[in-house]
Enzyme design. Structure first.
Site, PDB file in Angstrom:
ATOM      1  N   THR A  69     -27.514  39.617  50.740  1.00 20.54           N
ATOM      2  CA  THR A  69     -26.967  40.307  49.406  1.00 20.54           C
ATOM      3  C   THR A  69     -28.361  41.381  48.692  1.00 20.54           C
ATOM      4  O   THR A  69     -27.545  42.687  48.679  1.00 20.54           O
ATOM      5  CB  THR A  69     -27.260  38.429  48.432  1.00 20.54           C
ATOM      6  OG1 THR A  69     -27.220  37.799  48.324  1.00 20.54           O
ATOM      7  CG2 THR A  69     -27.361  39.105  47.255  1.00 20.54           C
ATOM      8  N   GLN A 178     -20.172  38.847  57.747  1.00 19.54           N
ATOM      9  CA  GLN A 178     -19.318  38.001  58.709  1.00 19.54           C
ATOM     10  C   GLN A 178     -18.869  38.598  60.051  1.00 19.54           C
ATOM     11  O   GLN A 178     -18.672  37.673  60.996  1.00 19.54           O
ATOM     12  CB  GLN A 178     -18.034  37.481  57.764  1.00 19.54           C
ATOM     13  CG  GLN A 178     -18.687  36.553  56.332  1.00 19.54           C
ATOM     14  CD  GLN A 178     -19.022  34.827  57.388  1.00 19.54           C
ATOM     15  OE1 GLN A 178     -19.592  34.486  58.060  1.00 19.54           O
ATOM     16  NE2 GLN A 178     -20.231  34.013  55.960  1.00 19.54           N
ATOM     17  N   SER A 201     -27.088  40.178  58.275  1.00 17.92           N
ATOM     18  CA  SER A 201     -27.111  39.256  58.041  1.00 17.92           C
ATOM     19  C   SER A 201     -27.642  37.922  59.230  1.00 17.92           C
ATOM     20  O   SER A 201     -27.045  38.068  59.837  1.00 17.92           O
ATOM     21  CB  SER A 201     -26.315  38.089  56.374  1.00 17.92           C
ATOM     22  OG  SER A 201     -27.615  36.897  56.444  1.00 17.92           O
ATOM     23  N   HIS A 203     -28.367  34.945  59.446  1.00 13.97           N
ATOM     24  CA  HIS A 203     -28.123  33.698  59.728  1.00 13.97           C
ATOM     25  C   HIS A 203     -26.944  32.763  59.496  1.00 13.97           C
ATOM     26  O   HIS A 203     -26.773  32.186  60.160  1.00 13.97           O
ATOM     27  CB  HIS A 203     -29.132  33.211  58.423  1.00 13.97           C
ATOM     28  CG  HIS A 203     -28.015  33.009  57.522  1.00 13.97           C
ATOM     29  ND1 HIS A 203     -27.601  32.273  56.107  1.00 13.97           N
ATOM     30  CD2 HIS A 203     -27.986  33.809  55.964  1.00 13.97           C
ATOM     31  CE1 HIS A 203     -27.405  32.569  54.964  1.00 13.97           C
ATOM     32  NE2 HIS A 203     -27.462  33.641  55.351  1.00 13.97           N
ATOM     33  N   THR A 239     -43.974  43.830  52.323  1.00 18.50           N
ATOM     34  CA  THR A 239     -44.295  43.844  53.692  1.00 18.50           C
ATOM     35  C   THR A 239     -43.404  43.234  54.059  1.00 18.50           C
ATOM     36  O   THR A 239     -42.654  41.848  53.785  1.00 18.50           O
ATOM     37  CB  THR A 239     -45.686  43.113  53.755  1.00 18.50           C
ATOM     38  OG1 THR A 239     -46.670  43.077  52.831  1.00 18.50           O
ATOM     39  CG2 THR A 239     -46.375  42.380  55.283  1.00 18.50           C
ATOM     40  N   CYS A 326     -21.853  30.302  49.479  1.00 17.99           N
ATOM     41  CA  CYS A 326     -22.471  31.254  48.675  1.00 17.99           C
ATOM     42  C   CYS A 326     -21.968  31.668  47.223  1.00 17.99           C
ATOM     43  O   CYS A 326     -22.685  32.340  46.040  1.00 17.99           O
ATOM     44  CB  CYS A 326     -22.006  32.304  49.510  1.00 17.99           C
ATOM     45  SG  CYS A 326     -22.615  32.579  50.835  1.00 17.99           S
TER      46      CYS A 326
HETATM   47  N1  PLP Z   1     -20.831  38.180  52.615  1.00 16.30           N
HETATM   48  C1  PLP Z   1     -20.987  38.230  53.290  1.00 16.30           C
HETATM   49  C2  PLP Z   1     -19.361  37.929  53.967  1.00 16.30           C
HETATM   50  C3  PLP Z   1     -21.039  36.307  53.141  1.00 16.30           C
HETATM   51  O1  PLP Z   1     -20.648  35.450  53.448  1.00 16.30           O
HETATM   52  C4  PLP Z   1     -22.406  36.184  52.729  1.00 16.30           C
HETATM   53  C5  PLP Z   1     -23.521  34.998  53.286  1.00 16.30           C
HETATM   54  O2  PLP Z   1     -22.767  33.836  53.075  1.00 16.30           O
HETATM   55  C6  PLP Z   1     -23.577  37.873  52.473  1.00 16.30           C
HETATM   56  C7  PLP Z   1     -22.815  38.831  51.911  1.00 16.30           C
HETATM   57  C8  PLP Z   1     -24.504  37.041  51.858  1.00 16.30           C
HETATM   58  O3  PLP Z   1     -25.489  37.201  52.800  1.00 16.30           O
HETATM   59  P1  PLP Z   1     -27.150  36.340  52.420  1.00 16.30           P
HETATM   60  O4  PLP Z   1     -27.234  35.069  52.255  1.00 16.30           O
HETATM   61  O5  PLP Z   1     -27.249  36.922  53.480  1.00 16.30           O
HETATM   62  O6  PLP Z   1     -27.264  37.149  51.436  1.00 16.30           O
END
Ligand code: PLP
Length: 384
Positions: A69, A178, A201, A203, A239, A326
């Protein structure tokens, strides 16, 4: 627990967790010049090297952030401002993640004009994109590499070609959260070859939550949106999250080096489709874009509302998604609406997403329970 919500947050890679545990021992500040700080710094730089190798770019092009994000916010806000001279039109689609569409809204409030490229049928309209680039003064294009709802791949090369063909000076950002390590191998280096910036990202690939990165093409100087101590070469103060970064590096390295990860995901998806067709027959409908990642699939169960199916599965210890986790407002799924699949499909759609750490047996149990969810629904309807 049987977990098929890996596109929301993937099952962590056990080796990434080991790296996180090791990094916890190196608690010193990575900016401190004493030996303990230098050890922590070493872990950050080692992880940067691994993330860069997985993306096929240079380590100086990777900037760690707190999330995908934040990386999207940073790229979009900074590039629109930087490239104002090219025009005030910003281009995206309604299929993007809220971290892109909401940032676009913030720019619209500042006077930028947003143009949304149609994704009717689930895929991007490249002709519309090229026409827009020819007819409008575009400063920024932001289009995701793989969609988090229907798995559709946007060909970043084709987007770059459209920008070039139109003679546009637009900068190009892609949310590859993704798509990273999930697009076909032939596209592994597409973000680096064809984009100016790309967001990642941890996770989603077996790392931890709260850590992401922005790829910034060499030579492109961005302004920070977070100010402070000047970490990450001044682009992202704060940090560094050494624990998250160490786990991110390990997760990225393993996902990119171990070919069995992708193969496993592809195999699990194939089994899921095969078994669903066998056991659910006409009651299951799939929307599969021509070009797609294998890590997730959208399925609709006839006459079973998404929430009903999801709650039923949850009661059996199975996690899937009824829409993007999300999404800020529950029940509202602008991406599915933009695809034009129809209300009936959308209201009963589920997202099943796979990890290399799922098993074939788990897929079989999932399909059996989807069949039970259908029977449960029919029984409830009769009882009404
Ligand atoms: N972009 C996409 C396509 C996502 O699927 C997600 C999270 O589901 C994000 C951005 C956001 O990533 P984060 O959870 O690390 O903020």
């Amino acid at each position: 627990m049987i977990y098929f919500d890996n596109s929301a947050s993937a099952i962590p890679n056990p080796m990434a967790l080991e790296s996180a545990a090791e990094a916890m021992k190196h608690f010193a500040n990575p900016s401190s010049p004493h030996f303990a700080g230098l050890e922590a710094r070493g872990m950050v730089e080692e992880a940067r090297k691994k993330a860069a190798a997985a993306l096929v770019c240079s380590q100086t092009e990777i900037f760690f952030t707190s999330s995908g994000t934040e990386a999207n916010n940073m790229a979009i806000l900074s590039m629109a401002d930087k490239n104002k001279r090219a025009g005030n039109v910003i281009v995206t689609s309604h299929a993007e993640h809220p971290s892109v569409t909401e940032t676009f809204k913030a720019l619209e409030a500042k006077g930028y004009k947003a143009v949304f490229i149609p994704v009717e049928g689930g895929e991007l309209d490249y002709d519309f994109l090229e026409k827009t680039l020819k007819s409008e003064k575009v400063c920024l294009v932001s289009l995701m590499q793989a969609n988090n709802q229907n798995a559709a791949i946007t060909d970043l090369k084709e987007v770059r070609e459209a920008i070039t063909a139109a003679g546009s000076n637009a900068l190009f950002h892609s949310d590859i959260v993704q798509g990273f390590l999930k697009v076909p191998e032939s596209m592994t280096d597409y973000a680096v070859r064809y984009c100016d910036t790309a967001s990642l990202s941890a996770h989603k690939i077996g790392g931890l939550k709260g850590i992401g990165a922005l790829f910034v093409r060499k030579g492109l100087k961005l302004s920070p949106i977070i100010f402070g101590g000047g970490q990450e070469t001044g682009l992202r103060s704060g940090t560094e999250n050494v624990v998250g970064i160490a786990a991110f590096g390990t997760a990225a390295r393993l996902f990119s080096a171990d070919k069995s990860y992708r193969a496993k995901i592809t195999r699990l998806r194939e089994i899921f489709i095969e078994k669903s067709k066998d056991l659910l027959g006409e009651a299951a409908d799939f929307k599969i874009p021509k070009s797609h990642i294998d890590a997730l699939i959208n399925i609709s169960l006839k006459n079973v509302k998404s929430e009903v199916a999801m709650n039923y599965l949850s009661s059996k210890g199975i996690c899937v998604s009824s829409s993007s986790a999300c999404s800020s407002k529950a029940g509202e799924n602008t991406a599915l609406a933009a695809f034009g699949y129809g209300d009936e499909y959308n209201s009963s759609s589920l997202r099943i997403s796979f990890s290399p750490f799922n098993t074939e047996e788990e897929v079989e149990i999932l399909v059996r329970e989807l069949k039970n969810a259908l029977a449960f629904r029919i029984k409830r309807n009769k009882a009404k």
